[in-house]
Design an enzyme around this catalytic site. Structure first.
Site, short mmCIF file in Angstrom:
data_model
loop_
_atom_site.label_atom_id
_atom_site.label_comp_id
_atom_site.label_asym_id
_atom_site.label_seq_id
_atom_site.Cartn_x
_atom_site.Cartn_y
_atom_site.Cartn_z
N SER A 1 0.85 -1.19 0.00
CA SER A 1 0.00 0.00 0.00
C SER A 1 0.88 1.23 0.00
O SER A 1 2.02 1.20 0.48
CB SER A 1 -0.88 0.01 1.26
OG SER A 1 -1.52 1.26 1.42
N TYR B 1 -1.22 -0.52 10.63
CA TYR B 1 -1.43 -0.92 9.23
C TYR B 1 -0.29 -0.44 8.35
O TYR B 1 0.31 -1.23 7.62
CB TYR B 1 -2.75 -0.35 8.72
CG TYR B 1 -3.00 -0.61 7.25
CD1 TYR B 1 -3.38 -1.87 6.80
CD2 TYR B 1 -2.84 0.41 6.30
CE1 TYR B 1 -3.60 -2.12 5.46
CE2 TYR B 1 -3.05 0.16 4.96
CZ TYR B 1 -3.43 -1.09 4.54
OH TYR B 1 -3.63 -1.34 3.21
#
Length: 262
Positions: free
Chosen positions: A139, A152
């Site tokens: 990501s 995350y």
């Protein structure tokens, strides 16, 4: 472009929806025999995958079981797409570093990092024998650590580093390992009624649709729109093919220009 993937085998994790489902569909369309793994096997995945396995990939037992099923059902693995990630929106706390308990860190690292560690460890002997490819779905949060739930971004940064490590160790043995790092993608993670996107919208005190409409401007997306799962899947399929034979250890950002640095 013919990617010359017909007859290859692939394992795609987190394949029930979103990017994972789009990857399974793209690879299947190229003639790849796909094993799709997810906690929930959706009708859409059943329609496209040759084999499906329901498993909790945030556990070593679940990840290993998926690879064992692929070896048993398909005879070997040419392509591994470690896509599973994110986290359950109802279990994530959106707050600062001091607001987050250890449990969230562990859950996010198990799902976003260790799932790839476990599945890759189990699949590598077959992939190495077949001189295959591993694509890890990271990501842009790995480059923008202040964005998103604590834990995350850090897990995705570690996943990107893992790709580089694997490419250095196994590249000389014929294994290609690369990373794909999407920005905001129009999957159920952002568009679903009870999704992470809906939770962010609620935290900001605005409606979900209003939030989604504002995302391109708020996130500085140069293209003016969010990325679609099929666009990420097309990039993954290319990296899985011999057309990308000399691409190793790369991190491909697909975010419409959100990240402003090279």
């Amino acid at each position: 472009m013919d990617l010359e993937l017909t007859g290859k085998t692939a394992v795609v994790t987190g394949a029930g929806r979103g990017i994972g489902l789009a990857v399974a569909q793209a690879l299947s369309a190229e003639g790849v025999r796909v094993l799709g793994a997810a906690r929930t096997i959706t009708p859409e995945l059943k329609a496209v995958a040759d084999t499906t396995v329901s498993a909790d990939l945030s556990t070593p037992e679940g990840a290993t079981a998926v690879v064992e099923a692929a070896l048993s059902d398909m005879g070997g693995i040419d392509i591994l797409v470690n896509n599973v990630g994110g986290g359950d929106a109802d279990e994530l706390t959106l707050g600062g570093f001091l607001d987050i308990e250890d449990q969230q860190w562990r859950k996010l690292f198990d799902l976003n990092l260790f799932s790839a560690v476990w599945s890759t460890r189990a699949a590598l002997p077959s992939i190495r024998e077949r001189r295959g490819a591993i694509i890890n779905i990271s990501s842009i949060n790995s480059r923008l650590p202040a964005v998103g739930p604590a834990g995350y971004s850090e897990a995705k940064a570690a996943l990107t580093a893992l790709s580089k490590r694997l490419s250095e160790e196994f590249g000389p043995q014929g294994v290609r390992v690369n990373t794909v790092s999407p920005g905001v993608v129009g999957s159920s993670l952002w568009r679903g009624a009870d999704s992470f996107g809906a939770k962010v919208a609620a935290a900001g005190g605005i409606g979900h649709e209003e939030f989604l409409a504002a995302v391109p401007q708020e996130f500085g997306i140069s293209s003016g729109r969010i990325t679609e799962p099929e666009e990420v899947a097309a990039l993954v399929a290319f990296l899985a093919s011999e057309k990308a034979a000399n691409i190793l250890g790369a991190d491909y950002v697909i975010d419409g220009g959100t990240v402003k640095t090279s």
